[in-house]
Motif scaffolding. Structure first.
Motif, PDB file in Angstrom:
ATOM      1  N   SER A 303      -5.003  -8.040  29.492  1.00 22.73           N
ATOM      2  CA  SER A 303      -4.906  -7.808  30.926  1.00 22.73           C
ATOM      3  C   SER A 303      -3.919  -6.707  31.291  1.00 22.73           C
ATOM      4  CB  SER A 303      -4.491  -9.104  31.644  1.00 22.73           C
ATOM      5  OG  SER A 303      -5.400 -10.131  31.368  1.00 22.73           O
ATOM      6  N   VAL A 304      -3.015  -6.394  30.401  1.00 23.64           N
ATOM      7  CA  VAL A 304      -2.015  -5.367  30.703  1.00 23.64           C
ATOM      8  C   VAL A 304      -2.132  -4.195  29.727  1.00 23.64           C
ATOM      9  CG1 VAL A 304       0.440  -4.856  30.961  1.00 23.64           C
ATOM     10  CG2 VAL A 304      -0.439  -7.087  31.670  1.00 23.64           C
ATOM     11  N   ILE A 305      -1.858  -4.437  28.457  1.00 21.06           N
ATOM     12  CA  ILE A 305      -1.787  -3.343  27.487  1.00 21.06           C
ATOM     13  C   ILE A 305      -3.140  -2.675  27.287  1.00 21.06           C
ATOM     14  CG2 ILE A 305      -1.323  -2.801  25.058  1.00 21.06           C
ATOM     15  CD1 ILE A 305       0.838  -4.971  25.138  1.00 21.06           C
ATOM     16  N   ALA A 306      -4.192  -3.470  27.044  1.00 19.75           N
ATOM     17  CA  ALA A 306      -5.523  -2.891  26.838  1.00 19.75           C
ATOM     18  C   ALA A 306      -6.037  -2.215  28.106  1.00 19.75           C
ATOM     19  CB  ALA A 306      -6.498  -3.975  26.385  1.00 19.75           C
ATOM     20  N   VAL A 307      -5.730  -2.762  29.268  1.00 22.05           N
ATOM     21  CA  VAL A 307      -6.155  -2.161  30.533  1.00 22.05           C
ATOM     22  C   VAL A 307      -5.494  -0.804  30.739  1.00 22.05           C
ATOM     23  CG1 VAL A 307      -5.928  -2.371  33.035  1.00 22.05           C
ATOM     24  CG2 VAL A 307      -6.812  -4.275  31.720  1.00 22.05           C
TER      25      VAL A 307
END
Length: 455
Positions: A303-307
Protein backbone atom coordinates in the motif's frame (compact mmCIF):
# COMPACT_ATOMS: atom_id res chain seq x y z
CA UNK A 1 14.97 23.55 0.03
CA UNK A 2 12.60 21.50 2.11
CA UNK A 3 13.03 17.76 2.32
CA UNK A 4 10.66 15.50 0.41
CA UNK A 5 8.96 14.38 3.59
CA UNK A 6 8.01 17.98 4.41
CA UNK A 7 6.42 18.73 1.05
CA UNK A 8 2.72 18.62 0.42
CA UNK A 9 1.80 15.28 -1.16
CA UNK A 10 0.86 16.97 -4.45
CA UNK A 11 2.06 15.96 -7.90
CA UNK A 12 5.60 17.22 -8.46
CA UNK A 13 4.93 17.66 -12.14
CA UNK A 14 1.96 19.94 -11.53
CA UNK A 15 3.86 21.80 -8.82
CA UNK A 16 6.71 22.57 -11.19
CA UNK A 17 4.38 23.72 -13.94
CA UNK A 18 2.77 26.26 -11.67
CA UNK A 19 5.79 27.59 -9.77
CA UNK A 20 6.01 30.63 -12.05
CA UNK A 21 2.31 31.45 -11.87
CA UNK A 22 2.21 32.77 -8.33
CA UNK A 23 4.94 34.25 -6.10
CA UNK A 24 3.58 32.57 -2.98
CA UNK A 25 3.66 28.84 -3.68
CA UNK A 26 2.13 28.01 -0.28
CA UNK A 27 -0.78 30.43 -0.43
CA UNK A 28 -4.26 28.89 -0.16
CA UNK A 29 -5.22 30.09 -3.64
CA UNK A 30 -2.13 28.44 -5.15
CA UNK A 31 -2.83 25.13 -3.42
CA UNK A 32 -6.48 25.21 -4.53
CA UNK A 33 -5.34 25.90 -8.10
CA UNK A 34 -3.04 22.86 -8.05
CA UNK A 35 -5.75 20.64 -6.57
CA UNK A 36 -8.08 21.66 -9.38
CA UNK A 37 -5.38 20.93 -11.95
CA UNK A 38 -4.95 17.45 -10.49
CA UNK A 39 -8.64 16.72 -11.07
CA UNK A 40 -8.74 17.75 -14.75
CA UNK A 41 -9.58 14.86 -17.08
CA UNK A 42 -7.03 14.06 -19.75
CA UNK A 43 -9.70 12.14 -21.67
CA UNK A 44 -13.28 11.86 -20.45
CA UNK A 45 -13.99 8.38 -21.78
CA UNK A 46 -10.56 7.07 -20.82
CA UNK A 47 -10.87 8.40 -17.25
CA UNK A 48 -14.38 6.97 -16.92
CA UNK A 49 -13.09 3.65 -18.18
CA UNK A 50 -10.11 3.74 -15.81
CA UNK A 51 -12.40 4.27 -12.83
CA UNK A 52 -13.74 0.73 -13.38
CA UNK A 53 -10.27 -0.85 -13.17
CA UNK A 54 -10.32 -1.31 -9.39
CA UNK A 55 -13.85 -2.68 -8.97
CA UNK A 56 -12.76 -6.29 -9.45
CA UNK A 57 -11.06 -6.06 -6.05
CA UNK A 58 -13.34 -3.58 -4.31
CA UNK A 59 -16.77 -5.15 -4.93
CA UNK A 60 -16.08 -8.78 -3.88
CA UNK A 61 -14.43 -7.80 -0.58
CA UNK A 62 -17.03 -5.16 0.32
CA UNK A 63 -19.86 -7.53 -0.61
CA UNK A 64 -18.34 -10.35 1.45
CA UNK A 65 -17.89 -8.12 4.52
CA UNK A 66 -21.44 -6.80 4.17
CA UNK A 67 -22.97 -10.29 3.91
CA UNK A 68 -20.75 -12.04 6.47
CA UNK A 69 -20.04 -9.32 9.05
CA UNK A 70 -22.94 -6.83 8.64
CA UNK A 71 -20.65 -4.06 7.41
CA UNK A 72 -22.54 -0.80 6.89
CA UNK A 73 -22.27 -0.58 3.09
CA UNK A 74 -23.83 2.88 2.89
CA UNK A 75 -21.32 4.38 5.33
CA UNK A 76 -18.45 2.60 3.58
CA UNK A 77 -19.51 3.98 0.19
CA UNK A 78 -19.72 7.54 1.52
CA UNK A 79 -16.35 7.50 3.27
CA UNK A 80 -14.47 5.67 0.51
CA UNK A 81 -16.01 8.10 -1.95
CA UNK A 82 -14.59 11.00 0.08
CA UNK A 83 -11.21 9.23 0.22
CA UNK A 84 -11.22 8.85 -3.58
CA UNK A 85 -11.98 12.52 -4.20
CA UNK A 86 -9.42 13.81 -1.68
CA UNK A 87 -6.56 11.54 -2.74
CA UNK A 88 -7.30 12.19 -6.42
CA UNK A 89 -7.03 15.93 -5.79
CA UNK A 90 -3.85 15.58 -3.73
CA UNK A 91 -1.87 13.21 -5.94
CA UNK A 92 -3.16 13.97 -9.44
CA UNK A 93 -3.05 10.27 -10.46
CA UNK A 94 -5.65 7.47 -10.14
CA UNK A 95 -4.60 6.66 -6.58
CA UNK A 96 -6.85 3.73 -5.54
CA UNK A 97 -8.74 3.20 -2.31
CA UNK A 98 -8.93 -0.53 -1.57
CA UNK A 99 -10.08 -2.69 1.33
CA UNK A 100 -7.42 -3.92 3.76
CA UNK A 101 -7.33 -7.51 2.55
CA UNK A 102 -5.79 -9.27 5.56
CA UNK A 103 -8.29 -7.71 7.97
CA UNK A 104 -11.14 -8.58 5.58
CA UNK A 105 -9.92 -12.19 5.30
CA UNK A 106 -9.86 -12.61 9.08
CA UNK A 107 -13.33 -11.09 9.43
CA UNK A 108 -14.88 -13.27 6.72
CA UNK A 109 -13.34 -16.51 8.01
CA UNK A 110 -14.05 -15.82 11.70
CA UNK A 111 -17.43 -14.10 11.89
CA UNK A 112 -18.23 -15.32 15.43
CA UNK A 113 -15.22 -13.79 17.20
CA UNK A 114 -14.21 -11.00 14.83
CA UNK A 115 -17.11 -8.63 14.29
CA UNK A 116 -17.48 -4.96 13.41
CA UNK A 117 -15.82 -3.64 16.64
CA UNK A 118 -12.76 -5.84 16.03
CA UNK A 119 -12.61 -4.88 12.34
CA UNK A 120 -12.68 -1.18 13.16
CA UNK A 121 -10.16 -1.57 15.99
CA UNK A 122 -7.78 -3.33 13.60
CA UNK A 123 -8.21 -0.55 11.03
CA UNK A 124 -7.63 2.21 13.59
CA UNK A 125 -4.51 0.54 14.98
CA UNK A 126 -3.08 -0.07 11.51
CA UNK A 127 -3.83 3.49 10.48
CA UNK A 128 -2.27 4.90 13.64
CA UNK A 129 0.98 2.96 13.13
CA UNK A 130 1.22 4.01 9.47
CA UNK A 131 0.61 7.63 10.44
CA UNK A 132 3.43 7.49 13.01
CA UNK A 133 5.79 5.85 10.50
CA UNK A 134 4.96 8.56 7.99
CA UNK A 135 5.21 11.58 10.27
CA UNK A 136 8.52 10.45 11.78
CA UNK A 137 10.06 9.83 8.34
CA UNK A 138 10.72 6.15 9.06
CA UNK A 139 8.57 5.05 6.12
CA UNK A 140 10.64 7.10 3.68
CA UNK A 141 13.80 5.58 5.12
CA UNK A 142 12.41 2.06 4.62
CA UNK A 143 11.44 2.97 1.05
CA UNK A 144 15.00 4.06 0.22
CA UNK A 145 16.64 1.01 1.80
CA UNK A 146 14.56 -1.78 0.23
CA UNK A 147 16.12 -3.10 -3.03
CA UNK A 148 14.12 -2.68 -6.24
CA UNK A 149 14.23 -6.44 -6.91
CA UNK A 150 12.40 -7.13 -3.63
CA UNK A 151 9.76 -4.49 -4.42
CA UNK A 152 9.27 -6.06 -7.84
CA UNK A 153 8.90 -9.46 -6.18
CA UNK A 154 6.07 -8.13 -4.01
CA UNK A 155 4.39 -6.55 -7.03
CA UNK A 156 4.72 -9.71 -9.10
CA UNK A 157 3.34 -11.92 -6.33
CA UNK A 158 0.42 -9.55 -5.70
CA UNK A 159 -0.34 -9.33 -9.41
CA UNK A 160 -0.25 -13.10 -9.87
CA UNK A 161 -2.37 -13.54 -6.74
CA UNK A 162 -5.01 -11.20 -8.21
CA UNK A 163 -4.87 -13.03 -11.54
CA UNK A 164 -5.28 -16.46 -9.93
CA UNK A 165 -8.18 -15.19 -7.81
CA UNK A 166 -9.75 -13.77 -10.98
CA UNK A 167 -9.50 -17.13 -12.75
CA UNK A 168 -11.17 -18.72 -9.70
CA UNK A 169 -14.00 -16.18 -9.94
CA UNK A 170 -14.44 -17.00 -13.62
CA UNK A 171 -14.30 -20.81 -13.31
CA UNK A 172 -16.02 -21.42 -9.97
CA UNK A 173 -19.32 -20.35 -8.42
CA UNK A 174 -18.54 -18.08 -5.46
CA UNK A 175 -20.17 -17.75 -2.05
CA UNK A 176 -18.81 -14.42 -0.83
CA UNK A 177 -20.56 -14.60 2.53
CA UNK A 178 -18.41 -17.64 3.38
CA UNK A 179 -15.49 -16.80 1.10
CA UNK A 180 -15.69 -20.21 -0.55
CA UNK A 181 -16.12 -21.70 -4.01
CA UNK A 182 -19.13 -23.97 -4.54
CA UNK A 183 -18.68 -25.94 -7.74
CA UNK A 184 -17.86 -25.31 -11.39
CA UNK A 185 -19.56 -22.47 -13.23
CA UNK A 186 -21.91 -23.41 -16.09
CA UNK A 187 -20.92 -22.52 -19.62
CA UNK A 188 -24.20 -20.78 -20.46
CA UNK A 189 -26.37 -18.40 -18.47
CA UNK A 190 -26.25 -14.81 -17.28
CA UNK A 191 -23.16 -15.58 -15.21
CA UNK A 192 -21.65 -18.36 -17.30
CA UNK A 193 -18.20 -19.02 -18.69
CA UNK A 194 -19.21 -17.89 -22.19
CA UNK A 195 -20.15 -14.44 -20.84
CA UNK A 196 -16.79 -14.07 -19.07
CA UNK A 197 -14.85 -15.22 -22.15
CA UNK A 198 -16.73 -12.77 -24.39
CA UNK A 199 -16.06 -9.89 -21.97
CA UNK A 200 -12.36 -10.79 -21.72
CA UNK A 201 -12.06 -11.04 -25.51
CA UNK A 202 -13.77 -7.67 -25.94
CA UNK A 203 -11.34 -5.99 -23.53
CA UNK A 204 -8.34 -7.55 -25.29
CA UNK A 205 -9.56 -6.38 -28.70
CA UNK A 206 -10.11 -2.83 -27.43
CA UNK A 207 -7.14 -2.41 -25.09
CA UNK A 208 -4.66 -4.92 -26.45
CA UNK A 209 -1.68 -5.57 -24.19
CA UNK A 210 -1.29 -1.91 -23.28
CA UNK A 211 -0.46 1.36 -24.96
CA UNK A 212 0.66 0.97 -28.56
CA UNK A 213 2.52 3.48 -30.67
CA UNK A 214 1.42 3.95 -34.23
CA UNK A 215 4.09 3.49 -36.84
CA UNK A 216 5.07 6.38 -39.08
CA UNK A 217 3.57 6.74 -42.55
CA UNK A 218 5.83 6.06 -45.53
CA UNK A 219 6.29 9.15 -47.70
CA UNK A 220 6.14 7.27 -51.03
CA UNK A 221 2.72 5.64 -50.54
CA UNK A 222 0.24 6.23 -53.30
CA UNK A 223 -3.12 7.86 -52.53
CA UNK A 224 -5.13 4.64 -52.68
CA UNK A 225 -2.96 2.84 -50.16
CA UNK A 226 -2.84 5.95 -47.98
CA UNK A 227 -6.65 6.25 -47.93
CA UNK A 228 -7.02 2.56 -47.07
CA UNK A 229 -4.55 2.84 -44.21
CA UNK A 230 -6.25 6.00 -43.03
CA UNK A 231 -9.59 4.20 -42.83
CA UNK A 232 -7.99 1.34 -40.89
CA UNK A 233 -6.34 3.78 -38.50
CA UNK A 234 -9.63 5.57 -37.92
CA UNK A 235 -11.34 2.25 -37.20
CA UNK A 236 -8.49 1.23 -34.90
CA UNK A 237 -8.64 4.62 -33.13
CA UNK A 238 -12.41 4.30 -32.71
CA UNK A 239 -12.11 0.80 -31.24
CA UNK A 240 -9.30 1.89 -28.91
CA UNK A 241 -11.43 4.82 -27.70
CA UNK A 242 -14.25 2.56 -26.48
CA UNK A 243 -14.54 2.49 -22.66
CA UNK A 244 -14.28 -1.30 -22.52
CA UNK A 245 -14.19 -1.72 -18.73
CA UNK A 246 -17.10 0.69 -18.24
CA UNK A 247 -19.16 -1.11 -20.91
CA UNK A 248 -18.43 -4.50 -19.33
CA UNK A 249 -19.37 -3.19 -15.86
CA UNK A 250 -22.55 -1.60 -17.22
CA UNK A 251 -23.44 -4.94 -18.81
CA UNK A 252 -22.98 -6.58 -15.41
CA UNK A 253 -25.37 -4.08 -13.79
CA UNK A 254 -28.02 -4.75 -16.45
CA UNK A 255 -27.63 -8.51 -16.01
CA UNK A 256 -27.93 -8.12 -12.23
CA UNK A 257 -31.44 -6.66 -12.65
CA UNK A 258 -32.36 -9.28 -15.26
CA UNK A 259 -31.23 -12.14 -13.00
CA UNK A 260 -33.47 -10.96 -10.16
CA UNK A 261 -35.89 -8.16 -11.14
CA UNK A 262 -37.49 -8.11 -7.67
CA UNK A 263 -34.37 -6.45 -6.20
CA UNK A 264 -35.91 -3.17 -7.34
CA UNK A 265 -38.71 -3.58 -4.77
CA UNK A 266 -36.20 -4.04 -1.93
CA UNK A 267 -34.31 -0.81 -2.62
CA UNK A 268 -34.89 1.81 0.07
CA UNK A 269 -34.27 5.45 -0.77
CA UNK A 270 -32.08 7.37 1.64
CA UNK A 271 -28.65 6.99 3.26
CA UNK A 272 -27.87 4.53 6.01
CA UNK A 273 -27.58 5.92 9.52
CA UNK A 274 -24.03 6.85 10.46
CA UNK A 275 -23.14 6.17 14.09
CA UNK A 276 -19.93 6.01 16.09
CA UNK A 277 -18.85 2.41 16.64
CA UNK A 278 -18.43 1.39 20.28
CA UNK A 279 -15.23 -0.64 20.67
CA UNK A 280 -14.85 -2.56 23.98
CA UNK A 281 -11.43 -3.25 25.50
CA UNK A 282 -11.34 -6.90 24.40
CA UNK A 283 -12.11 -5.82 20.82
CA UNK A 284 -9.00 -3.61 20.78
CA UNK A 285 -6.84 -6.55 21.84
CA UNK A 286 -8.42 -9.01 19.39
CA UNK A 287 -8.38 -6.48 16.55
CA UNK A 288 -4.70 -5.71 17.04
CA UNK A 289 -3.53 -9.32 17.36
CA UNK A 290 -5.71 -10.92 14.69
CA UNK A 291 -6.09 -7.97 12.30
CA UNK A 292 -3.36 -5.35 12.64
CA UNK A 293 -0.35 -7.68 12.98
CA UNK A 294 -0.99 -9.61 9.71
CA UNK A 295 -2.21 -6.49 7.88
CA UNK A 296 0.67 -4.16 8.75
CA UNK A 297 3.41 -5.81 6.59
CA UNK A 298 1.04 -5.92 3.60
CA UNK A 299 0.09 -2.26 4.07
CA UNK A 300 3.73 -1.14 4.32
CA UNK A 301 4.90 -3.19 1.34
CA UNK A 302 1.97 -3.07 -1.08
CA UNK A 303 0.00 0.00 0.00
CA UNK A 304 2.93 2.36 0.45
CA UNK A 305 6.26 1.17 -0.94
CA UNK A 306 4.96 -0.66 -4.03
CA UNK A 307 2.50 2.16 -4.76
CA UNK A 308 5.25 4.80 -4.63
CA UNK A 309 7.47 2.78 -6.94
CA UNK A 310 4.69 1.93 -9.39
CA UNK A 311 3.48 5.54 -9.55
CA UNK A 312 6.98 6.73 -10.48
CA UNK A 313 7.12 4.03 -13.19
CA UNK A 314 3.70 4.78 -14.69
CA UNK A 315 3.79 8.56 -14.23
CA UNK A 316 7.35 9.89 -14.74
CA UNK A 317 7.86 13.17 -12.93
CA UNK A 318 5.17 12.46 -10.36
CA UNK A 319 7.22 10.91 -7.58
CA UNK A 320 5.37 10.65 -4.29
CA UNK A 321 7.15 10.27 -0.99
CA UNK A 322 6.43 7.22 1.11
CA UNK A 323 5.81 9.72 3.90
CA UNK A 324 2.80 11.31 2.21
CA UNK A 325 1.25 7.99 1.11
CA UNK A 326 1.68 6.52 4.59
CA UNK A 327 0.08 9.61 6.16
CA UNK A 328 -2.97 9.54 3.88
CA UNK A 329 -3.56 5.83 4.56
CA UNK A 330 -3.26 6.49 8.29
CA UNK A 331 -5.65 9.43 8.28
CA UNK A 332 -8.28 7.58 6.23
CA UNK A 333 -8.59 4.87 8.84
CA UNK A 334 -8.25 7.08 11.89
CA UNK A 335 -11.32 8.98 10.67
CA UNK A 336 -13.59 6.51 8.86
CA UNK A 337 -13.25 3.43 11.06
CA UNK A 338 -14.78 5.24 14.04
CA UNK A 339 -18.01 5.49 12.02
CA UNK A 340 -18.06 1.91 10.76
CA UNK A 341 -16.43 2.47 7.35
CA UNK A 342 -14.37 -0.42 6.02
CA UNK A 343 -10.59 -0.21 6.78
CA UNK A 344 -8.93 1.05 3.60
CA UNK A 345 -5.52 1.55 2.06
CA UNK A 346 -3.96 2.33 -1.28
CA UNK A 347 -2.87 -0.59 -3.44
CA UNK A 348 -0.49 -1.18 -6.33
CA UNK A 349 -3.00 -3.55 -7.94
CA UNK A 350 -5.72 -0.90 -8.03
CA UNK A 351 -3.33 1.68 -9.46
CA UNK A 352 -2.22 -0.75 -12.17
CA UNK A 353 -5.81 -1.69 -12.99
CA UNK A 354 -6.99 1.89 -13.32
CA UNK A 355 -3.95 2.76 -15.44
CA UNK A 356 -4.57 -0.30 -17.65
CA UNK A 357 -8.05 0.92 -18.55
CA UNK A 358 -7.08 4.54 -19.20
CA UNK A 359 -6.92 6.35 -15.84
CA UNK A 360 -4.29 9.09 -16.01
CA UNK A 361 -5.38 11.83 -13.60
CA UNK A 362 -6.87 12.35 -10.17
CA UNK A 363 -10.19 13.04 -11.88
CA UNK A 364 -10.47 9.31 -12.61
CA UNK A 365 -10.78 8.28 -8.96
CA UNK A 366 -12.64 11.48 -8.06
CA UNK A 367 -15.33 10.45 -10.56
CA UNK A 368 -15.48 7.01 -8.95
CA UNK A 369 -15.64 8.64 -5.51
CA UNK A 370 -18.52 10.88 -6.55
CA UNK A 371 -20.43 7.83 -7.83
CA UNK A 372 -19.84 6.02 -4.52
CA UNK A 373 -21.08 9.00 -2.53
CA UNK A 374 -24.21 9.36 -4.66
CA UNK A 375 -25.03 5.66 -4.27
CA UNK A 376 -24.31 5.80 -0.54
CA UNK A 377 -26.54 8.83 -0.03
CA UNK A 378 -29.41 7.73 -2.28
CA UNK A 379 -29.80 3.98 -1.65
CA UNK A 380 -27.24 3.23 1.08
CA UNK A 381 -26.96 -0.39 2.15
CA UNK A 382 -29.76 -1.44 -0.22
CA UNK A 383 -27.09 -1.61 -2.90
CA UNK A 384 -25.95 -4.95 -1.47
CA UNK A 385 -28.96 -6.67 -3.07
CA UNK A 386 -27.86 -5.48 -6.51
CA UNK A 387 -24.21 -6.36 -5.95
CA UNK A 388 -25.23 -9.82 -4.78
CA UNK A 389 -26.74 -10.47 -8.24
CA UNK A 390 -23.82 -8.96 -10.18
CA UNK A 391 -22.15 -11.58 -12.43
CA UNK A 392 -19.06 -12.72 -10.55
CA UNK A 393 -17.42 -13.87 -13.77
CA UNK A 394 -17.49 -10.27 -15.03
CA UNK A 395 -15.78 -9.09 -11.84
CA UNK A 396 -13.20 -11.81 -12.39
CA UNK A 397 -12.44 -10.44 -15.85
CA UNK A 398 -11.81 -6.93 -14.50
CA UNK A 399 -9.63 -8.30 -11.70
CA UNK A 400 -7.67 -10.48 -14.14
CA UNK A 401 -6.49 -7.52 -16.23
CA UNK A 402 -5.65 -5.49 -13.11
CA UNK A 403 -3.50 -8.35 -11.80
CA UNK A 404 -1.70 -8.87 -15.11
CA UNK A 405 -0.94 -5.16 -15.41
CA UNK A 406 0.56 -5.11 -11.92
CA UNK A 407 2.64 -8.22 -12.59
CA UNK A 408 3.99 -6.68 -15.80
CA UNK A 409 5.66 -3.90 -13.79
CA UNK A 410 8.34 -6.44 -12.82
CA UNK A 411 9.62 -6.88 -16.38
CA UNK A 412 12.34 -4.24 -15.98
CA UNK A 413 14.86 -6.44 -14.14
CA UNK A 414 18.16 -5.98 -15.99
CA UNK A 415 20.39 -8.65 -14.46
CA UNK A 416 20.00 -12.32 -13.65
CA UNK A 417 20.80 -11.55 -10.02
CA UNK A 418 17.91 -9.10 -9.73
CA UNK A 419 15.54 -11.55 -11.42
CA UNK A 420 16.70 -14.31 -9.07
CA UNK A 421 15.90 -12.25 -5.96
CA UNK A 422 12.57 -11.13 -7.42
CA UNK A 423 11.45 -14.68 -8.23
CA UNK A 424 12.50 -16.03 -4.81
CA UNK A 425 10.46 -13.27 -3.16
CA UNK A 426 7.50 -13.98 -5.45
CA UNK A 427 7.54 -17.75 -4.93
CA UNK A 428 7.67 -17.53 -1.13
CA UNK A 429 4.96 -14.84 -1.07
CA UNK A 430 2.59 -16.94 -3.18
CA UNK A 431 3.19 -20.33 -1.58
CA UNK A 432 3.36 -18.98 1.96
CA UNK A 433 0.42 -16.62 1.35
CA UNK A 434 2.41 -13.93 3.12
CA UNK A 435 3.99 -10.85 1.56
CA UNK A 436 5.95 -10.33 4.78
CA UNK A 437 7.54 -13.79 4.56
CA UNK A 438 8.41 -13.26 0.91
CA UNK A 439 9.88 -9.87 1.73
CA UNK A 440 12.13 -11.31 4.45
CA UNK A 441 13.37 -14.10 2.17
CA UNK A 442 13.99 -11.63 -0.64
CA UNK A 443 16.08 -9.38 1.64
CA UNK A 444 18.08 -12.36 2.95
CA UNK A 445 18.84 -13.63 -0.57
CA UNK A 446 19.81 -10.10 -1.68
CA UNK A 447 22.24 -9.75 1.25
CA UNK A 448 23.71 -13.22 0.66
CA UNK A 449 24.41 -12.36 -2.98
CA UNK A 450 26.10 -9.11 -1.91
CA UNK A 451 28.17 -11.02 0.67
CA UNK A 452 29.17 -13.53 -2.01
CA UNK A 453 30.52 -10.68 -4.17
CA UNK A 454 32.54 -9.28 -1.27
CA UNK A 455 34.05 -12.70 -0.49
Amino acid sequence: MESQSQQLPISNAVRCQNQTETPTSKSPSYIIHILRQNLIFQSKWAELNGAMGDLGTYIPIVLALTLASDLNLGTTLIFTGIYNIVTGAIYGVPMPVQPMKSIAAVAISNTDNFGIPEIMAAGICTGGILLILGVTGLMQLVYKIIPLSVVRGIQLSQGLSFAMTAVKYIRKVQNFSKSKSSGDRHWLGLDGLVLAIVCASFIIIVNGSGEEREEGQESNEDNLVFEEMTKRRRLKKFIASLPSAFMVFLLGVVLAFIRKPEVVKGIKIGPSSIEIVKIPKHSWKSGFIKGTIPQLPLSILNSVIAVCKLSSDLFPGKDFSATSVSVTVGLMNLVGCWFGAMPCCHGAGGLAGQYKFGGRSGGCVALLGAAKMVLGLIIGSSLVMILNQFPVGVLGVLLLFAGVELAMASRDMKTKEESFVMLICTAVSLVGSSAALGFVCGIVVHLLLKLRKLS
